[in-house]
Design an enzyme around this catalytic site. Sequence first.
Site, PDB file in Angstrom:
ATOM      1  N   HIS A 174      41.261  92.779  81.707  1.00 31.36           N
ATOM      2  CA  HIS A 174      41.027  92.156  80.380  1.00 31.36           C
ATOM      3  C   HIS A 174      40.305  90.726  80.458  1.00 31.36           C
ATOM      4  CE1 HIS A 174      41.963  91.392  76.155  1.00 31.36           C
ATOM      5  NE2 HIS A 174      41.918  90.038  76.491  1.00 31.36           N
ATOM      6  N   GLU A 175      40.676  89.912  81.328  1.00 28.43           N
ATOM      7  CA  GLU A 175      40.268  88.727  81.224  1.00 28.43           C
ATOM      8  C   GLU A 175      38.717  88.839  82.056  1.00 28.43           C
ATOM      9  OE1 GLU A 175      41.202  86.376  79.534  1.00 28.43           O
ATOM     10  OE2 GLU A 175      43.286  87.288  79.060  1.00 28.43           O
ATOM     11  N   GLU A 222      36.169  89.420  72.548  1.00 29.42           N
ATOM     12  CA  GLU A 222      37.152  90.415  72.739  1.00 29.42           C
ATOM     13  C   GLU A 222      36.741  91.922  72.843  1.00 29.42           C
ATOM     14  OE1 GLU A 222      41.266  90.537  73.225  1.00 29.42           O
ATOM     15  OE2 GLU A 222      39.930  89.105  73.168  1.00 29.42           O
ATOM     16  N   HIS A 224      36.035  89.086  79.447  1.00 27.15           N
ATOM     17  CA  HIS A 224      35.649  87.814  78.865  1.00 27.15           C
ATOM     18  C   HIS A 224      34.669  87.322  80.029  1.00 27.15           C
ATOM     19  CE1 HIS A 224      38.067  87.789  75.195  1.00 27.15           C
ATOM     20  NE2 HIS A 224      39.203  87.867  76.090  1.00 27.15           N
TER      21      HIS A 224
END
Length: 488
Positions: free
Chosen positions: A254-255, A284, A258
């Site tokens: 997830h990170e 996001e 980003h």
Amino acid sequence: MSAFDDLMAFERETQALARVAGRLSWDQETVMPRGAAGQRAEEAGAMEAVLHARRTDPRVGAWLDAAEAKDEVAVAQLRLIRRSYARAIKVPADLATALARLTSKSQGVWAEARSAEDVSAFLPTLQEVVTLKRREAEALSDGGDLYDALIDDFEPQMKALELSVMFDEMRPGLVALREAALAQPALASLSGPFDEAAQLRLSRDLAQKFGYDFDRGRIDKAVHPFSSGSGDDVRITMRTATDDPFNCIYSTIHEVGHACYEQGIDPAHHLTPIGQGVSMGVHESQSRIYENQIGRSRAFCGYLYGLMRDAFGDFGVTDEETFYRVVNRLERGYIRTEADEVQYNLHIMLRFDLERALMADALQVSDLEAAWNDRFEADFGYAVDRPSNGLLQDVHWSVGLFGYFPTYSLGNVYAGCLFEALQEAVPDLEAQLARGDLSAATGWLRKNLQVHGGLYEPREVITRACGTAPTAAPLMRYLDQKFRALLA
């Protein structure tokens, strides 16, 4: 030099100072000694005072009046500087400094209260944050909706009413899927413990597989996973749990989504207003499509199963299909960051409604825990068991990020649109993911979205990538198809 050149030179220095301020926050979350919290609050306040003075410098207004844009990039730069300046001059310098100082301190208070499961230790500080954020919203709103003014900081041009309508349309389908899934027999559980060092090695390998450049980034541990920075210094954090390796694996993916957005922006835009993600909703969309549509796909789960066997040996799941179902199972839980794709948006809707009520003065901070617990039980069907699984689970309110939460669900909506376009652009996507080849998927996202940074407005960059304006329909189709098949 021209007025435009003078403005951009000044802005470059402001952007560089903002990056330094951002690394103060990264340091606070990762390696800062606990005893330094008070001093760090003073440092954060001092940096914000400097930044606010630059952002409201009268010369910026004069340069904006005189500057001429000669191309598309210059038009975008001026648009973003003008927006930032218009917002900054509305907020008194003492308020901006007080907010920076308070939210730095509040972060530590929240962490201590969360560790002690003591809401009462946090509420007085949270009340101070809410009071200052309301003052800020009043300064920004020009008499309009206070919450809209705060949303605009994270998703320009988005309004609470539009989000509310979208969420109301999504909720029935999400609830129906959840109820159907929770009625199914329980799946096999992972058999740990899972060595932390092995988790860290796997998380690093996955980060590289998804395109994260370690020459311009690093991974550290933190209580709350996050991504920080842009350009040539983009850092991420994750967390580990010896009984749940998915916590580490999927927070990393997830990170990385980003981080890859920031690393993928055209280097010519670094240290300029368009040299960063255009909005938190678009940001996001990258983390969610990396984590969910790609990282939790049947094809990639088959590949990940092999990596898990190599890293941990026998961990209680005997085949790829069962592993895919375990990764995507819906089950009772409290934590937003650990929620499945279906229930995640219900967590966001809860927070959206509560913070909207707080800003409208329809809900008091003293009543917030009871309101949270009542809403959670109504939405999820069971009671919150302790504060760290309820009101104290997220860092966002302690650092003043009111208006941020709805961009998580908006990011899911954008990700649904992007995934439909990606599937059409890469017909053999599943075969590539099954071999662990993510280059076409991440390359398409970089070329069609990430490289632009803030060049286009949020909805425009999604529309350009997808060929159609964003709606929630693609996300709901994706969720329905995926989870109805899992329930079959």
